[in-house]
Write a protein that holds these residues in place. Structure first.
Motif, PDB file in Angstrom:
ATOM      1  N   THR A 283      -5.722   3.718  18.484  1.00  0.00           N
ATOM      2  CA  THR A 283      -4.352   3.195  18.565  1.00  0.00           C
ATOM      3  C   THR A 283      -3.364   4.254  18.105  1.00  0.00           C
ATOM      4  O   THR A 283      -3.736   5.252  17.468  1.00  0.00           O
ATOM      5  CB  THR A 283      -4.201   1.936  17.686  1.00  0.00           C
ATOM      6  N   VAL A 284      -2.068   4.014  18.428  1.00  0.00           N
ATOM      7  CA  VAL A 284      -1.019   4.961  18.037  1.00  0.00           C
ATOM      8  C   VAL A 284      -0.804   4.940  16.531  1.00  0.00           C
ATOM      9  O   VAL A 284      -0.744   5.961  15.871  1.00  0.00           O
ATOM     10  CB  VAL A 284       0.289   4.637  18.777  1.00  0.00           C
ATOM     11  N   MET A 285      -0.701   3.755  15.943  1.00  0.00           N
ATOM     12  CA  MET A 285      -0.482   3.594  14.499  1.00  0.00           C
ATOM     13  C   MET A 285      -1.794   3.203  13.843  1.00  0.00           C
ATOM     14  O   MET A 285      -2.505   2.319  14.339  1.00  0.00           O
ATOM     15  CB  MET A 285       0.580   2.536  14.237  1.00  0.00           C
ATOM     16  N   GLN A 286      -2.119   3.883  12.740  1.00  0.00           N
ATOM     17  CA  GLN A 286      -3.325   3.624  11.993  1.00  0.00           C
ATOM     18  C   GLN A 286      -2.955   3.216  10.569  1.00  0.00           C
ATOM     19  O   GLN A 286      -2.011   3.762   9.997  1.00  0.00           O
ATOM     20  CB  GLN A 286      -4.218   4.885  11.954  1.00  0.00           C
ATOM     21  N   PRO A 287      -3.651   2.263  10.005  1.00  0.00           N
ATOM     22  CA  PRO A 287      -3.400   1.927   8.586  1.00  0.00           C
ATOM     23  C   PRO A 287      -3.889   3.057   7.687  1.00  0.00           C
ATOM     24  O   PRO A 287      -5.103   3.334   7.676  1.00  0.00           O
ATOM     25  CB  PRO A 287      -4.181   0.627   8.390  1.00  0.00           C
ATOM     26  N   ILE A 288      -2.967   3.705   6.966  1.00  0.00           N
ATOM     27  CA  ILE A 288      -3.315   4.843   6.098  1.00  0.00           C
ATOM     28  C   ILE A 288      -2.986   4.461   4.657  1.00  0.00           C
ATOM     29  O   ILE A 288      -1.903   3.966   4.362  1.00  0.00           O
ATOM     30  CB  ILE A 288      -2.537   6.103   6.499  1.00  0.00           C
TER      31      ILE A 288
ATOM     32  N   ILE B 145      -2.851 -10.696   2.540  1.00  0.00           N
ATOM     33  CA  ILE B 145      -3.644 -10.467   3.756  1.00  0.00           C
ATOM     34  C   ILE B 145      -2.704  -9.958   4.827  1.00  0.00           C
ATOM     35  O   ILE B 145      -1.692 -10.583   5.111  1.00  0.00           O
ATOM     36  CB  ILE B 145      -4.358 -11.744   4.234  1.00  0.00           C
ATOM     37  N   GLU B 146      -2.994  -8.794   5.420  1.00  0.00           N
ATOM     38  CA  GLU B 146      -2.262  -8.256   6.548  1.00  0.00           C
ATOM     39  C   GLU B 146      -3.159  -8.278   7.780  1.00  0.00           C
ATOM     40  O   GLU B 146      -4.320  -7.873   7.720  1.00  0.00           O
ATOM     41  CB  GLU B 146      -1.802  -6.819   6.270  1.00  0.00           C
ATOM     42  N   THR B 147      -2.569  -8.761   8.861  1.00  0.00           N
ATOM     43  CA  THR B 147      -3.332  -8.860  10.116  1.00  0.00           C
ATOM     44  C   THR B 147      -2.824  -7.820  11.086  1.00  0.00           C
ATOM     45  O   THR B 147      -1.625  -7.768  11.377  1.00  0.00           O
ATOM     46  CB  THR B 147      -3.193 -10.268  10.721  1.00  0.00           C
ATOM     47  N   LEU B 148      -3.729  -6.962  11.605  1.00  0.00           N
ATOM     48  CA  LEU B 148      -3.415  -5.924  12.573  1.00  0.00           C
ATOM     49  C   LEU B 148      -4.137  -6.274  13.869  1.00  0.00           C
ATOM     50  O   LEU B 148      -5.357  -6.386  13.910  1.00  0.00           O
ATOM     51  CB  LEU B 148      -3.869  -4.549  12.080  1.00  0.00           C
ATOM     52  N   LYS B 149      -3.364  -6.481  14.969  1.00  0.00           N
ATOM     53  CA  LYS B 149      -3.940  -6.902  16.235  1.00  0.00           C
ATOM     54  C   LYS B 149      -3.619  -5.865  17.295  1.00  0.00           C
ATOM     55  O   LYS B 149      -2.495  -5.422  17.411  1.00  0.00           O
ATOM     56  CB  LYS B 149      -3.394  -8.269  16.654  1.00  0.00           C
ATOM     57  N   GLN B 150      -4.633  -5.483  18.077  1.00  0.00           N
ATOM     58  CA  GLN B 150      -4.468  -4.498  19.133  1.00  0.00           C
ATOM     59  C   GLN B 150      -4.275  -5.212  20.464  1.00  0.00           C
ATOM     60  O   GLN B 150      -4.981  -6.159  20.782  1.00  0.00           O
ATOM     61  CB  GLN B 150      -5.730  -3.613  19.221  1.00  0.00           C
ATOM     62  N   GLU B 151      -3.272  -4.758  21.231  1.00  0.00           N
ATOM     63  CA  GLU B 151      -2.998  -5.336  22.549  1.00  0.00           C
ATOM     64  C   GLU B 151      -3.187  -4.267  23.620  1.00  0.00           C
ATOM     65  O   GLU B 151      -2.865  -3.101  23.400  1.00  0.00           O
ATOM     66  CB  GLU B 151      -1.573  -5.896  22.609  1.00  0.00           C
ATOM     67  N   ASN B 152      -3.720  -4.700  24.771  1.00  0.00           N
ATOM     68  CA  ASN B 152      -3.954  -3.782  25.877  1.00  0.00           C
ATOM     69  C   ASN B 152      -2.638  -3.558  26.623  1.00  0.00           C
ATOM     70  O   ASN B 152      -2.047  -4.509  27.137  1.00  0.00           O
ATOM     71  CB  ASN B 152      -5.009  -4.371  26.815  1.00  0.00           C
TER      72      ASN B 152
ATOM     73  N   SER C 175       0.810  -1.228   0.000  1.00  0.00           N
ATOM     74  CA  SER C 175       0.000   0.000   0.000  1.00  0.00           C
ATOM     75  C   SER C 175       0.835   1.266   0.000  1.00  0.00           C
ATOM     76  O   SER C 175       0.304   2.350   0.010  1.00  0.00           O
ATOM     77  CB  SER C 175      -0.905   0.015   1.244  1.00  0.00           C
ATOM     78  N   CYS C 176       2.138   1.101   0.029  1.00  0.00           N
ATOM     79  CA  CYS C 176       2.987   2.294   0.079  1.00  0.00           C
ATOM     80  C   CYS C 176       3.401   2.756  -1.309  1.00  0.00           C
ATOM     81  O   CYS C 176       4.184   3.683  -1.414  1.00  0.00           O
ATOM     82  CB  CYS C 176       4.228   1.999   0.925  1.00  0.00           C
ATOM     83  N   GLY C 177       2.978   2.088  -2.332  1.00  0.00           N
ATOM     84  CA  GLY C 177       3.378   2.468  -3.670  1.00  0.00           C
ATOM     85  C   GLY C 177       2.579   3.642  -4.186  1.00  0.00           C
ATOM     86  O   GLY C 177       1.813   4.280  -3.479  1.00  0.00           O
ATOM     87  N   GLY C 178       2.667   3.892  -5.453  1.00  0.00           N
ATOM     88  CA  GLY C 178       1.959   5.002  -6.061  1.00  0.00           C
ATOM     89  C   GLY C 178       0.643   4.592  -6.680  1.00  0.00           C
ATOM     90  O   GLY C 178       0.051   5.383  -7.444  1.00  0.00           O
TER      91      GLY C 178
ATOM     92  N   ARG D 224       1.349  -5.263  15.514  1.00  0.00           N
ATOM     93  CA  ARG D 224       2.132  -6.343  14.924  1.00  0.00           C
ATOM     94  C   ARG D 224       1.528  -6.649  13.581  1.00  0.00           C
ATOM     95  O   ARG D 224       0.347  -6.915  13.454  1.00  0.00           O
ATOM     96  CB  ARG D 224       2.105  -7.593  15.808  1.00  0.00           C
ATOM     97  N   THR D 225       2.410  -6.650  12.608  1.00  0.00           N
ATOM     98  CA  THR D 225       1.945  -6.856  11.237  1.00  0.00           C
ATOM     99  C   THR D 225       2.555  -8.131  10.699  1.00  0.00           C
ATOM    100  O   THR D 225       3.742  -8.376  10.828  1.00  0.00           O
ATOM    101  CB  THR D 225       2.354  -5.673  10.344  1.00  0.00           C
ATOM    102  N   SER D 226       1.733  -8.920  10.105  1.00  0.00           N
ATOM    103  CA  SER D 226       2.209 -10.159   9.458  1.00  0.00           C
ATOM    104  C   SER D 226       1.615 -10.196   8.074  1.00  0.00           C
ATOM    105  O   SER D 226       0.408  -9.995   7.899  1.00  0.00           O
ATOM    106  CB  SER D 226       1.782 -11.397  10.264  1.00  0.00           C
ATOM    107  N   GLY D 227       2.397 -10.406   7.128  1.00  0.00           N
ATOM    108  CA  GLY D 227       1.944 -10.457   5.755  1.00  0.00           C
ATOM    109  C   GLY D 227       2.363 -11.732   5.087  1.00  0.00           C
ATOM    110  O   GLY D 227       3.483 -12.192   5.263  1.00  0.00           O
ATOM    111  N   GLU D 228       1.492 -12.336   4.297  1.00  0.00           N
ATOM    112  CA  GLU D 228       1.788 -13.577   3.575  1.00  0.00           C
ATOM    113  C   GLU D 228       1.305 -13.431   2.147  1.00  0.00           C
ATOM    114  O   GLU D 228       0.253 -12.854   1.895  1.00  0.00           O
ATOM    115  CB  GLU D 228       1.093 -14.776   4.231  1.00  0.00           C
ATOM    116  N   GLU D 229       2.128 -13.917   1.254  1.00  0.00           N
ATOM    117  CA  GLU D 229       1.712 -13.971  -0.143  1.00  0.00           C
ATOM    118  C   GLU D 229       0.680 -15.088  -0.314  1.00  0.00           C
ATOM    119  O   GLU D 229       0.902 -16.212   0.131  1.00  0.00           O
ATOM    120  CB  GLU D 229       2.933 -14.226  -1.052  1.00  0.00           C
ATOM    121  N   GLN D 230      -0.433 -14.727  -0.919  1.00  0.00           N
ATOM    122  CA  GLN D 230      -1.485 -15.727  -1.142  1.00  0.00           C
ATOM    123  C   GLN D 230      -1.391 -16.253  -2.557  1.00  0.00           C
ATOM    124  O   GLN D 230      -0.874 -15.613  -3.461  1.00  0.00           O
ATOM    125  CB  GLN D 230      -2.877 -15.100  -0.910  1.00  0.00           C
ATOM    126  N   ASN D 231      -1.897 -17.434  -2.694  1.00  0.00           N
ATOM    127  CA  ASN D 231      -1.944 -18.042  -4.022  1.00  0.00           C
ATOM    128  C   ASN D 231      -2.950 -17.269  -4.864  1.00  0.00           C
ATOM    129  O   ASN D 231      -4.120 -17.162  -4.503  1.00  0.00           O
ATOM    130  CB  ASN D 231      -2.366 -19.500  -3.900  1.00  0.00           C
TER     131      ASN D 231
END
Length: 863
Positions: free
Chosen positions: A756-761, A819-826, A737-740, A854-861
């Motif tokens: 949260t402190v960091m937001q997906p933009i 698929i990117e997974t964003l998880k919030q921790e207390n 998502s950081c490309g043009g 925490r971000t985890s990314g995996e290439e999907q088929n």
């Protein structure tokens, strides 16, 4: 509970076929009552003395499309609105009373809709006595001189009569008079009730001429009512209970002002298979006033109620029975024959049936609804019995007549089987509102006329010579006359003239038997001279008396002239006074009639007021009972609420402690597992780092995908490297998502904004809540924000990314690639880590620091 045996009541053996049994049809009469107001619509028209015609109301014709037509009904006789009570009695009641005197039974009942005038026809009002008071008056006027003394005839409680001797009857009368607790028979010398005192005027009194004067008679009356298909004795002495208005007859007091309701009576069958009410009170009466008093005593206990159609609606069927017992005199005409077989008992039943009614018109509820249902059911049973009797007689069938289905038909089954005459008066209210009910009544009356009842046979005449009482009375009169003459002759004062007549010397004997007799003639001459002298003195006395009378007559004639004028003046004054007296008498009669009418109305209003007071007391009692019940329920509910609140509080505290204990145990268990995993990851990371540094030259280069996976794996581990190993700084894969490229940011409306402190933009993104073709045609990339709840209770956001390309059909399609997974921790949640100076199984509590993504990314088929 009464258990009836199955099957029919055994009848007398019927006449054999071919026997000549004369039968008479049931006499059905019709009486039309006047309309209440002149503006009411009338639906009954009197065509002739025996025919009426029913006109359907106009509204009913319009509603039913002319279904109801004008119908004509024929009766034995029709009585119009101007018919008097005397005319009705002469045609219907008088023949039944004459048959009663001649030992024949009779049944007369009124039938019709409620408010049609049945009770008025049977009972009447002051000045207009109905059939019942006129029947009693005719009966007592006919048999009055020939009645036996009290208690000579005695009921045997089995629908029969016994004869007591004069001595036994006298002893029983003395015994009844000495016992104050026993209710005495009403005396004829007492003043009758004002409501029934002047029902019959002296001019309307009548009597039967053909009464057998060689018999002695006694009259017994009984009064019952059939309420809700139960029989109650209205003459039974029982106190009135105002608390329980249901039981108008009251009951016997027991304790604490409680009352026992009156017991219902049972129907029994005597040895002649006649039905009677067992235990019913039969009162011996000797005059019309006594019979009125007994009738009014029971009438006050009869059940009546106020409905929408009638202010005093009868809620039960009433049966007033007049029983006449008669027995012949002996040969001398002085005493009654002491033979029970010579006693004949006849009875006349006067029945006032309750009116049929529709609940839709009366709006009856509760007990009134139940009463109306029982009334209609009994009338329907009567109709069914008449239908079956008619069918058996017309078609020769032998169907069983359902007499036992109702107490009314079961009590009078003997009359329909041939025990006497049956007469029915159909009362009709001509107003249009009663058209449908009146048509049903007319059809029933027309059917009842086709039923024939066997004609009762005449009783056998006594074998003794007729006129015994008359001869005995003539002998007594002659004897008393002679005794009276003898007494008058001994006590009379002769006066002066009688003294002279008595002083006349008797004439001596004048016979000459001897020629030498010289004394007879001188004695005779002397006697004659003395008699002549006395006669002269009588003549002088007579002349003196005549002269004195003549002088008095002259004096009287002289005074006549002056007295005639005085008499004429007095006569004129007397005539004037007579006129005043006549006017005053007429005024007194009018006021007396008005007073009686007002007293009658006052009694009706008093009864209505008493009825309303009873209803008010019963409703107040019911209201108080319900209020007490409601207060009891409310207090019980409060106690239950308090008890439940205490139970809920105890249960809540119990489960809070249990939940806290379980949560603490679960947290310890999870922290222990996390500590074990972190320890293993630390060891694995140390091994990998050492192996990478020592064997980087020897091992071949791995593909870029495996390197990225190792980097991501290293990013997921939060444990710090071993101080002995050199620091590792893996390069992270740059997000797509950081490309043009231009993105379609699909964010559903149900997603939550996370603080949260960091937001997906995503720069250069078109934000939509639902995907559409227009947005997809302008962008090259597509991302879907999907939120779900993780296993540890935190919100987990997944960014599902894909490429947008055109299809052959000209549309847009998306192929998901990442698929990117964003998880919030207390950050305030406690964590357990293993210290380096502790044993492997010891833990210490530390704060993990600020909140991170925490971000985890995996290439999907792509396929």
């Amino acid at each position: 509970f009464v258990t009836f045996r199955k099957g029919k009541t055994p009848r007398r053996p019927g006449p054999k076929k071919g026997s000549n049994v004369e039968k008479d049809p049931v006499g059905v009469y019709c009486r039309i009552r006047p309309l209440g107001t002149e503006d009411q619509e009338c639906c009954v028209e009197m065509i002739s003395n025996s025919t009426i015609q029913l006109h359907a109301p106009d509204g009913l014709k319009a509603n039913r499309n002319g279904e109801f037509k004008e119908m004509q009904y024929s009766f034995k006789k029709v009585f119009g609105i101007n018919t008097t009570q005397m005319e009705l009695f002469e045609d219907i009641g008088r023949p039944l009373v004459e048959d009663l005197i001649h030992s024949k039974n009779g049944l007369l009942f009124t039938y019709g809709v409620t408010g049609s005038g049945k009770t008025y026809t049977m009972t009447g009002s002051p000045g207009e006595g109905g059939l019942l008071p006129r029947s009693l008056d005719l009966l007592f006027n006919s048999i009055g001189p020939f009645q036996a003394k009290r208690f000579v005839f005695k009921p045997d409680d089995k629908n029969g009569m016994e004869i007591q001797s004069q001595v036994d009857a006298l002893l029983e009368r003395q015994k009844r008079d000495s016992q104050q607790s026993v209710p005495r028979t009403p005396s004829s010398r007492l003043k009758a009730d004002p409501e029934f005192a002047d029902m019959i005027s002296p001019e309307e009194a009548c009597k039967c001429d053909n009464v057998d004067d060689d018999c002695c008679y006694s009259v017994f009356v009984s009064y019952i009512e059939i309420y809700n298909n139960y029989i109650y004795d209205l003459l039974e002495d029982a106190p009135f209970d105002p608390i329980r208005p249901k039981w108008l007859g009251g009951g016997t007091p027991v304790r604490n002002n409680e009352f026992i309701p009156p017991q219902s009576k049972l129907l029994r069958e005597d040895q002649n298979h006649n039905m009677y009410v067992a235990g019913c009170m039969e009162v011996e009466v000797k005059s019309t006033e006594e019979a009125f008093e007994v009738f009014w005593k029971g009438q006050k206990k009869r059940r009546i109620a106020n409905t929408q159609l009638n202010r005093e609606s009868s809620r039960s069927h009433s049966v007033f029975t007049v029983k006449l017992a008669q027995a012949p005199l002996d040969a001398d005409g002085d005493h009654i024959l002491q033979d029970k077989n010579q006693v004949t008992v006849s009875q006349l039943c006067l029945v006032d049936l309750a009116g049929s009614e529709r609940t839709s018109r009366t709006r009856a509820e509760g007990s009134r609804l139940r009463e109306a249902g029982n009334i209609n059911q009994s009338l329907m049973t009567l109709r069914t019995c008449i239908e079956v009797l008619r069918e058996n007689q017309m078609y020769g069938t032998n169907k069983m007549v359902p007499y036992r289905d109702s107490k009314v038909t079961h009590l009078f089954k003997n009359y329909f089987d041939g025990e006497g005459k049956v007469r029915m008066i159909v009362c009709v209210n001509p107003k249009a509102d009663d058209y449908e009910e009146s048509s049903l009544v007319m059809r029933f009356a027309e059917m009842a006329q086709e039923v024939e009842v066997a004609r009762p046979v005449d009783r056998p005449i006594c074998a003794l010579a007729a006129g015994r009482r008359h001869r005995n009375q003539a002998f007594r009169d002659e004897l008393s006359r002679r005794l009276e003459e003898r007494g008058n002759s001994n006590n009379a004062d002769p006066g002066l003239l009688n003294q002279l007549i008595e002083s006349l010397p008797p004439i001596p004997r004048c016979e000459l038997v001897d020629p030498a007799d010289d004394q007879t003639l001188p004695n005779l001459i002397e006697v004659l001279e003395r008699r002549h002298h006395i006669r002269q003195m009588i003549t002088e006395q007579f002349n003196q008396t005549a002269n004195m009378l003549r002088s008095k007559l002259q004096q009287f004639d002289s005074q006549i002239g002056t007295r005639e004028t005085f008499i004429q003046n007095q006569q004129s004054k007397i005539s004037e006074k007579d006129k005043v007296i006549l006017n005053q008498r007429s005024e007194i009669d009018r006021l007396e009639k008005k007073s009686k009418t007002l007293e009658y109305k006052i009694d009706i209003l008093q009864k209505t007021t008493d009825m309303y007071e009873q209803d008010k007391r019963s409703l107040q009692l019911e209201l108080e009972t319900r209020e007490q019940r409601l207060q009891k329920e409310l207090s019980e509910r409060r106690r239950m609420e308090q008890r439940m609140q205490g139970m809920v509080t105890d249960t809540k505290l119990k489960w809070e402690k249990e939940c806290e204990r379980r949560v603490n145990a679960k947290q310890l268990e999870m922290q222990n597992k996390l500590w074990v995993k972190d320890e293993k990851l630390k060891q694995l990371k140390a091994i990998v780092t050492e192996s990478n540094s020592s064997c980087s030259a020897e091992r071949p280069q791995r593909p870029s995908r495996e390197r990225d996976r190792d980097r991501n794996m290293g990013q997921k581990r939060s444990a710090s490297p071993s101080p002995a190993a050199p620091p590792v700084r893996p390069t992270h894969r740059r997000s797509h998502s950081c490309g043009g490229e231009k993105w379609v940011d699909h964010k559903p409306s149900t997603n939550l904004d996370l603080d949260t402190v960091m937001q997906p933009i995503l720069p250069n993104a078109i934000k939509v809540s639902t995907p559409n073709e227009k947005a997809l045609s302008k962008c090259h990339k597509y991302v879907l924000r999907h939120q779900e709840l993780a296993s540890d209770g935190e919100i987990e956001t997944k960014l599902i990314k894909g490429d947008v390309f055109k299809t052959r059909g000209g549309g847009q399609a998306v192929q998901f690639t990442d698929i990117e997974t964003l998880k919030q921790e207390n950050p305030t949640a406690p964590r357990y880590i293993l210290s380096s100076d502790q044993s492997p199984f010891s833990m210490s509590f530390v704060n993990p620091g600020p909140r991170v993504w925490r971000t985890s990314g995996e290439e999907q088929n792509p396929h």
